[in-house]
Write an enzyme that holds these catalytic residues in place. Structure first.
Site, PDB file in Angstrom:
ATOM      1  N   ASP A  99       0.818  -1.222   0.000  1.00  0.00           N
ATOM      2  CA  ASP A  99       0.000   0.000   0.000  1.00  0.00           C
ATOM      3  C   ASP A  99       0.856   1.278   0.000  1.00  0.00           C
ATOM      4  O   ASP A  99       0.509   2.278  -0.602  1.00  0.00           O
ATOM      5  CB  ASP A  99      -0.886  -0.015   1.256  1.00  0.00           C
ATOM      6  CG  ASP A  99      -2.104   0.895   1.122  1.00  0.00           C
ATOM      7  OD1 ASP A  99      -2.753   1.196   2.134  1.00  0.00           O
ATOM      8  OD2 ASP A  99      -2.403   1.334  -0.017  1.00  0.00           O
ATOM      9  N   LYS A 185      -8.944   9.012  11.208  1.00  0.00           N
ATOM     10  CA  LYS A 185      -9.071   9.217   9.761  1.00  0.00           C
ATOM     11  C   LYS A 185      -7.678   9.106   9.149  1.00  0.00           C
ATOM     12  O   LYS A 185      -6.922  10.063   9.111  1.00  0.00           O
ATOM     13  CB  LYS A 185      -9.659  10.625   9.492  1.00  0.00           C
ATOM     14  CG  LYS A 185     -10.510  10.727   8.225  1.00  0.00           C
ATOM     15  CD  LYS A 185      -9.829  10.369   6.944  1.00  0.00           C
ATOM     16  CE  LYS A 185      -8.842  11.418   6.500  1.00  0.00           C
ATOM     17  NZ  LYS A 185      -8.096  10.969   5.280  1.00  0.00           N
ATOM     18  N   GLU A 188      -5.883   8.661   2.800  1.00  0.00           N
ATOM     19  CA  GLU A 188      -6.531   7.894   1.727  1.00  0.00           C
ATOM     20  C   GLU A 188      -5.481   7.226   0.831  1.00  0.00           C
ATOM     21  O   GLU A 188      -5.800   6.347   0.044  1.00  0.00           O
ATOM     22  CB  GLU A 188      -7.443   8.791   0.900  1.00  0.00           C
ATOM     23  CG  GLU A 188      -6.787   9.992   0.259  1.00  0.00           C
ATOM     24  CD  GLU A 188      -6.636  11.178   1.211  1.00  0.00           C
ATOM     25  OE1 GLU A 188      -6.639  10.981   2.446  1.00  0.00           O
ATOM     26  OE2 GLU A 188      -6.510  12.305   0.702  1.00  0.00           O
ATOM     27  N   SER A 239       0.827  17.613   6.412  1.00  0.00           N
ATOM     28  CA  SER A 239       1.561  18.738   5.830  1.00  0.00           C
ATOM     29  C   SER A 239       1.184  20.061   6.493  1.00  0.00           C
ATOM     30  O   SER A 239       0.120  20.185   7.115  1.00  0.00           O
ATOM     31  CB  SER A 239       1.236  18.823   4.335  1.00  0.00           C
ATOM     32  OG  SER A 239      -0.135  19.149   4.184  1.00  0.00           O
ATOM     33  N   GLU A 260       1.578  17.903  14.115  1.00  0.00           N
ATOM     34  CA  GLU A 260       2.889  17.350  13.779  1.00  0.00           C
ATOM     35  C   GLU A 260       3.046  17.525  12.272  1.00  0.00           C
ATOM     36  O   GLU A 260       2.433  16.796  11.492  1.00  0.00           O
ATOM     37  CB  GLU A 260       2.934  15.870  14.152  1.00  0.00           C
ATOM     38  CG  GLU A 260       2.761  15.592  15.623  1.00  0.00           C
ATOM     39  CD  GLU A 260       4.006  15.952  16.432  1.00  0.00           C
ATOM     40  OE1 GLU A 260       3.906  16.001  17.653  1.00  0.00           O
ATOM     41  OE2 GLU A 260       5.063  16.179  15.812  1.00  0.00           O
ATOM     42  N   CYS A 295       9.226  12.969   7.739  1.00  0.00           N
ATOM     43  CA  CYS A 295       8.947  14.348   8.188  1.00  0.00           C
ATOM     44  C   CYS A 295      10.232  14.996   8.717  1.00  0.00           C
ATOM     45  O   CYS A 295      10.491  16.162   8.509  1.00  0.00           O
ATOM     46  CB  CYS A 295       7.899  14.331   9.264  1.00  0.00           C
ATOM     47  SG  CYS A 295       8.373  13.296  10.656  1.00  0.00           S
ATOM     48  N   GLU A 394      10.110  21.704   1.909  1.00  0.00           N
ATOM     49  CA  GLU A 394      10.133  20.261   2.153  1.00  0.00           C
ATOM     50  C   GLU A 394       9.799  19.531   0.849  1.00  0.00           C
ATOM     51  O   GLU A 394       8.784  19.814   0.234  1.00  0.00           O
ATOM     52  CB  GLU A 394       9.103  19.884   3.215  1.00  0.00           C
ATOM     53  CG  GLU A 394       8.986  18.383   3.434  1.00  0.00           C
ATOM     54  CD  GLU A 394       7.884  18.027   4.404  1.00  0.00           C
ATOM     55  OE1 GLU A 394       6.705  18.265   4.109  1.00  0.00           O
ATOM     56  OE2 GLU A 394       8.214  17.500   5.482  1.00  0.00           O
ATOM     57  N   TRP A 460       8.246  13.521  20.793  1.00  0.00           N
ATOM     58  CA  TRP A 460       8.477  13.758  19.356  1.00  0.00           C
ATOM     59  C   TRP A 460       7.677  14.955  18.916  1.00  0.00           C
ATOM     60  O   TRP A 460       6.478  15.045  19.196  1.00  0.00           O
ATOM     61  CB  TRP A 460       8.036  12.534  18.548  1.00  0.00           C
ATOM     62  CG  TRP A 460       8.201  12.722  17.080  1.00  0.00           C
ATOM     63  CD1 TRP A 460       7.325  13.312  16.212  1.00  0.00           C
ATOM     64  CD2 TRP A 460       9.341  12.368  16.305  1.00  0.00           C
ATOM     65  NE1 TRP A 460       7.845  13.329  14.955  1.00  0.00           N
ATOM     66  CE2 TRP A 460       9.082  12.760  14.974  1.00  0.00           C
ATOM     67  CE3 TRP A 460      10.555  11.743  16.584  1.00  0.00           C
ATOM     68  CZ2 TRP A 460       9.989  12.554  13.943  1.00  0.00           C
ATOM     69  CZ3 TRP A 460      11.452  11.530  15.570  1.00  0.00           C
ATOM     70  CH2 TRP A 460      11.181  11.932  14.274  1.00  0.00           C
TER      71      TRP A 460
HETATM   72  N1  LIG Z   1       5.787  15.791  12.178  1.00  0.00           N
HETATM   73  C1  LIG Z   1       5.530  14.510  12.032  1.00  0.00           C
HETATM   74  O1  LIG Z   1       5.628  13.696  12.968  1.00  0.00           O
HETATM   75  C2  LIG Z   1       5.090  14.011  10.672  1.00  0.00           C
HETATM   76  C3  LIG Z   1       5.017  12.625  10.467  1.00  0.00           C
HETATM   77  C4  LIG Z   1       4.634  12.190   9.194  1.00  0.00           C
HETATM   78  C5  LIG Z   1       4.328  13.085   8.165  1.00  0.00           C
HETATM   79  N2  LIG Z   1       4.401  14.412   8.411  1.00  0.00           N
HETATM   80  C6  LIG Z   1       4.129  15.381   7.355  1.00  0.00           C
HETATM   81  O2  LIG Z   1       2.980  14.950   6.582  1.00  0.00           O
HETATM   82  C7  LIG Z   1       3.143  15.400   5.244  1.00  0.00           C
HETATM   83  C8  LIG Z   1       2.913  14.259   4.289  1.00  0.00           C
HETATM   84  O3  LIG Z   1       1.753  13.564   4.673  1.00  0.00           O
HETATM   85  P1  LIG Z   1       0.413  13.752   3.849  1.00  0.00           P
HETATM   86  O4  LIG Z   1       0.724  13.986   2.411  1.00  0.00           O
HETATM   87  O5  LIG Z   1      -0.513  12.638   4.216  1.00  0.00           O
HETATM   88  O6  LIG Z   1      -0.151  15.102   4.452  1.00  0.00           O
HETATM   89  P2  LIG Z   1      -1.576  15.736   4.134  1.00  0.00           P
HETATM   90  O7  LIG Z   1      -1.613  16.975   4.910  1.00  0.00           O
HETATM   91  O8  LIG Z   1      -1.841  15.798   2.691  1.00  0.00           O
HETATM   92  O9  LIG Z   1      -2.651  14.678   4.732  1.00  0.00           O
HETATM   93  C9  LIG Z   1      -2.563  14.262   6.071  1.00  0.00           C
HETATM   94  C10 LIG Z   1      -3.942  13.784   6.508  1.00  0.00           C
HETATM   95  O10 LIG Z   1      -4.815  14.908   6.530  1.00  0.00           O
HETATM   96  C11 LIG Z   1      -6.007  14.601   5.826  1.00  0.00           C
HETATM   97  N3  LIG Z   1      -6.540  15.853   5.310  1.00  0.00           N
HETATM   98  C12 LIG Z   1      -6.233  16.479   4.145  1.00  0.00           C
HETATM   99  N4  LIG Z   1      -6.927  17.634   4.029  1.00  0.00           N
HETATM  100  C13 LIG Z   1      -7.672  17.754   5.169  1.00  0.00           C
HETATM  101  C14 LIG Z   1      -8.593  18.733   5.666  1.00  0.00           C
HETATM  102  N5  LIG Z   1      -8.886  19.830   4.957  1.00  0.00           N
HETATM  103  N6  LIG Z   1      -9.179  18.524   6.881  1.00  0.00           N
HETATM  104  C15 LIG Z   1      -8.892  17.405   7.596  1.00  0.00           C
HETATM  105  N7  LIG Z   1      -8.035  16.443   7.181  1.00  0.00           N
HETATM  106  C16 LIG Z   1      -7.433  16.625   5.982  1.00  0.00           C
HETATM  107  C17 LIG Z   1      -5.561  13.625   4.779  1.00  0.00           C
HETATM  108  O11 LIG Z   1      -6.653  12.888   4.284  1.00  0.00           O
HETATM  109  C18 LIG Z   1      -4.584  12.771   5.569  1.00  0.00           C
HETATM  110  O12 LIG Z   1      -5.282  11.803   6.326  1.00  0.00           O
HETATM  111  C19 LIG Z   1       4.556  15.920   5.128  1.00  0.00           C
HETATM  112  O13 LIG Z   1       4.564  17.317   5.185  1.00  0.00           O
HETATM  113  C20 LIG Z   1       5.257  15.374   6.354  1.00  0.00           C
HETATM  114  O14 LIG Z   1       6.329  16.179   6.770  1.00  0.00           O
HETATM  115  C21 LIG Z   1       4.788  14.911   9.641  1.00  0.00           C
HETATM  116  N1  LIG Z   2      10.493   7.839  12.485  1.00  0.00           N
HETATM  117  C1  LIG Z   2       9.193   8.440  12.437  1.00  0.00           C
HETATM  118  C2  LIG Z   2       9.188   9.740  11.677  1.00  0.00           C
HETATM  119  C3  LIG Z   2       7.802  10.315  11.563  1.00  0.00           C
HETATM  120  C4  LIG Z   2       7.794  11.375  10.511  1.00  0.00           C
HETATM  121  O1  LIG Z   2       7.681  11.079   9.305  1.00  0.00           O
HETATM  122 NA    NA Z   3      -1.428   3.029  -1.671  1.00  0.00          NA
END
Ligand SMILES: NC(=O)c1ccc[n+]([C@@H]2O[C@H](COP(=O)([O-])OP(=O)(O)OC[C@H]3O[C@@H](n4cnc5c(N)ncnc54)[C@H](O)[C@@H]3O)[C@@H](O)[C@H]2O)c1
Ligand SMILES: NCCCC=O
Ligand code: NA
Length: 505
Positions: A99, A185, A188, A239, A260, A295, A394, A460
């Site tokens: 996935d 949630k 997707e 994000s 986060e 991230c 980023e 974290w």
């Molecule tokens: N700081 C951390 O621990 C950490 C960890 C992992 C990823 N990230 C960050 O996440 C980003 C990548 O992940 P992504 O592409 O899934 O991020 P994204 O913001 O596109 O989506 C994250 C989640 O938010 C939901 N979402 C999107 N629009 C929304 C809205 N308007 N209202 C409510 N929910 C909504 C999405 O469906 C998904 O489940 C990168 O910027 C990365 O740095 C941060």
């Molecule tokens: N090692 C976990 C990092 C989470 C951010 O992407």
């Molecule tokens: Na997938």
């Protein structure tokens, strides 16, 4: 090892302890980023499903079988979940790889972290029982004050796709440990293993409504969850732009959030490193692990001039040695990006860097031996200027940009030259220098002579545009507790005597 020809589960939404078809009956494709093929599908929740789930969560809080549980009772469920996840480790890791696209052994390591996290929060849930009610000593004997730590209520958990089940666990485990009722949630782009967590919760008999899982699009399922008036808090990982939308929507209801978000973390390398190869490998891992979609990736290499030529030569030799393949293959160390959208976004970052005058020292394109799948070579970009997009934004892909420095002051200025503040790393033999950099880094996480190791016990999170709040450790439990002060007047035979008493009737 990965399970060949694995059966792909087909699930509905997980609401009130059972599988339910979305009200609008919509479903979304599940795509394997290594083949670009649809391998399954997920239910697509909308506002109607959110409302049903919120009501189920609220009912759970009102029932003794969840709302009145002790931490010790909740710990039993968390440990049972951990055991079931462990039992299904090969299957869950294989589903995660199909996935998400991460190498199977990385997915398996994520599953190990999931197990450890649930077990860790089981211990914290148990410990909570002795901290539920604590007395606060006052300077007055006529009052007694206690502080109660109680579940915050119904919490919305919104997670990203880069560590699908692990990011889900970072939120679900502490939320359940605290006694909240949660609505998850997941992204997707990678929801399959989070839905399997629903099946695991059903199998261990987690009381209905304690955890509800709504897959679907952000604007269709996530947004209504954020804005729902009967959701007490939102914990979000994703994000920056989405974080802003969520914070804005939550502000209308004065709803607390933890965010986060993204990062553009530095790794500062001095010429006094212990060992060149060790330093080069940490630099590679810090940016190219998880197919570069981390991230906290230390995606800005800030290299002391005196070691730069030798370091970069060795870095390229290591980079060329990275096995890029189908992530189900053994020894794969770099799989595809999560989606075509992410693939095109990262290629755009690389072409913009070129157009702005940077040099693509290595990589920058699709690997020649892989004509299917969202693969991009591990890429090293030099001749970078701090005004360039590749330095500031980023990328969320396997792209390392490089700048050199002469002095410590210059290195610190370059390291902190970012709107983000998640992680920062320094590689140097001089531990006093490492201490100076630890203080100087504007981040929530510092790595010394390494990059990325992440454990469930320490906190974290970041600062600046990387968000606020802390996950993991005891810090995450606090996200899901309401702190209630109870003050009792104990001198009940003495009048308060603030007002002049009227004559007795
Ligand atoms: N700081 C951390 O621990 C950490 C960890 C992992 C990823 N990230 C960050 O996440 C980003 C990548 O992940 P992504 O592409 O899934 O991020 P994204 O913001 O596109 O989506 C994250 C989640 O938010 C939901 N979402 C999107 N629009 C929304 C809205 N308007 N209202 C409510 N929910 C909504 C999405 O469906 C998904 O489940 C990168 O910027 C990365 O740095 C941060
Ligand atoms: N090692 C976990 C990092 C989470 C951010 O992407
Ligand atoms: Na997938």
């Amino acid at each position: 090892m990965a399970i060949p020809n694995i059966r792909i589960p087909s699930r509905q939404l997980f609401i009130d302890g059972e599988w339910r078809e979305p009200v609008k009956k919509n479903r979304l494709p599940a795509i394997n980023p290594a083949t670009e093929e649809i391998f399954g599908d997920i239910p697509a929740a909308t506002a109607e499903d959110v409302d049903i789930a919120v009501k189920a969560a609220r009912r759970a809080l009102g029932r003794d079988d969840w709302g009145s549980t002790t931490g010790a009772q909740r710990a039993k469920y968390l440990r049972a979940i951990a055991a079931k996840v462990l039992e299904r480790r090969p299957e869950l890791a294989t589903l995660e790889t199909i996935d998400n696209g991460k190498p199977w052994f990385e997915a398996a390591s994520d599953i190990d972290d999931v197990v450890a996290c649930f077990e860790y929060y089981a211990d914290l849930a148990e410990a909570l029982d002795s901290k539920k009610k604590t007395e606060v000593k006052l300077h007055l004997d006529s009052f007694k004050t206690h502080v109660f730590r109680e579940p915050l209520g119904v919490v919305g958990l919104i997670t990203p796709w880069n560590y699908p089940l692990l990011m889900t666990t970072w939120k679900v485990a502490p939320a359940l440990a605290a006694g909240c009722a949660a609505i998850l949630k997941p992204s997707e782009l990678a929801s399959i293993t989070s839905l399997e967590l629903g099946e695991i919760c059903r199998e261990v008999g987690l009381p209905p409504g304690a955890l509800n899982i709504l897959t679907g699009l952000g604007h269709e399922a996530g947004s209504p969850l954020v804005s729902h008036p009967d959701v007490d808090k939102i914990a979000f990982t994703g994000s920056g732009p989405t974080g802003v939308k969520i914070m804005t929507a939550a502000a209308q209801l004065v709803k607390p959030v933890t965010l986060e978000l993204g990062g553009k973390s530095p790794i500062v390398v001095f010429d006094d490193i212990h060992d060149l190869d060790i330093a080069v490998e940490w630099t590679l891992f810090g940016c190219f692990w998880t197919n570069g979609q981390i991230c906290s990736a230390t995606s800005r290499l800030i290299l002391q001039e005196t070691i730069a030529p030798q370091f970069l030569d060795r870095l390229l030799e290591w980079t060329k040695n990275i096995k890029i393949s189908d992530p189900l293959e053994e020894d794969c160390k770099l799989g595809p990006l999560i989606s075509r959208g992410q693939y095109e976004k990262v290629l755009k970052f690389i072409s913009t860097a070129k157009n702005e005058g940077a040099t693509i020292l290595y990589g920058g394109d699709r690997p020649q031996h892989l004509n299917k799948g969202y693969y991009i070579q591990p890429t090293v970009i030099t001749d970078v200027d701090t005004s360039m997009e590749i330095w500031k934004e980023e990328v969320f892909g396997p792209v390392l940009c490089v700048k050199t420095f002469k002095t410590e002051e210059e290195a610190i200025a370059l390291a902190n030259d970012t709107k983000y503040g998640l992680g920062a790393a320094i590689l140097s033999k001089d531990l006093e220098r490492c201490e100076r950099f630890t203080k100087a880094f504007q981040s929530g996480i510092v790595w010394i002579n390494c990059s990325q190791p992440c454990f469930w016990q320490p906190p974290w999170g970041g600062k600046k545009r990387s968000g606020f709040g802390r996950e993991l450790g005891e810090w995450s439990l606090e996200n899901y507790l309401n702190i209630k002060q109870v003050t009792q007047y104990v001198s009940t035979d003495e009048p308060w005597a603030f007002y002049k008493s009227p004559s007795k009737l």
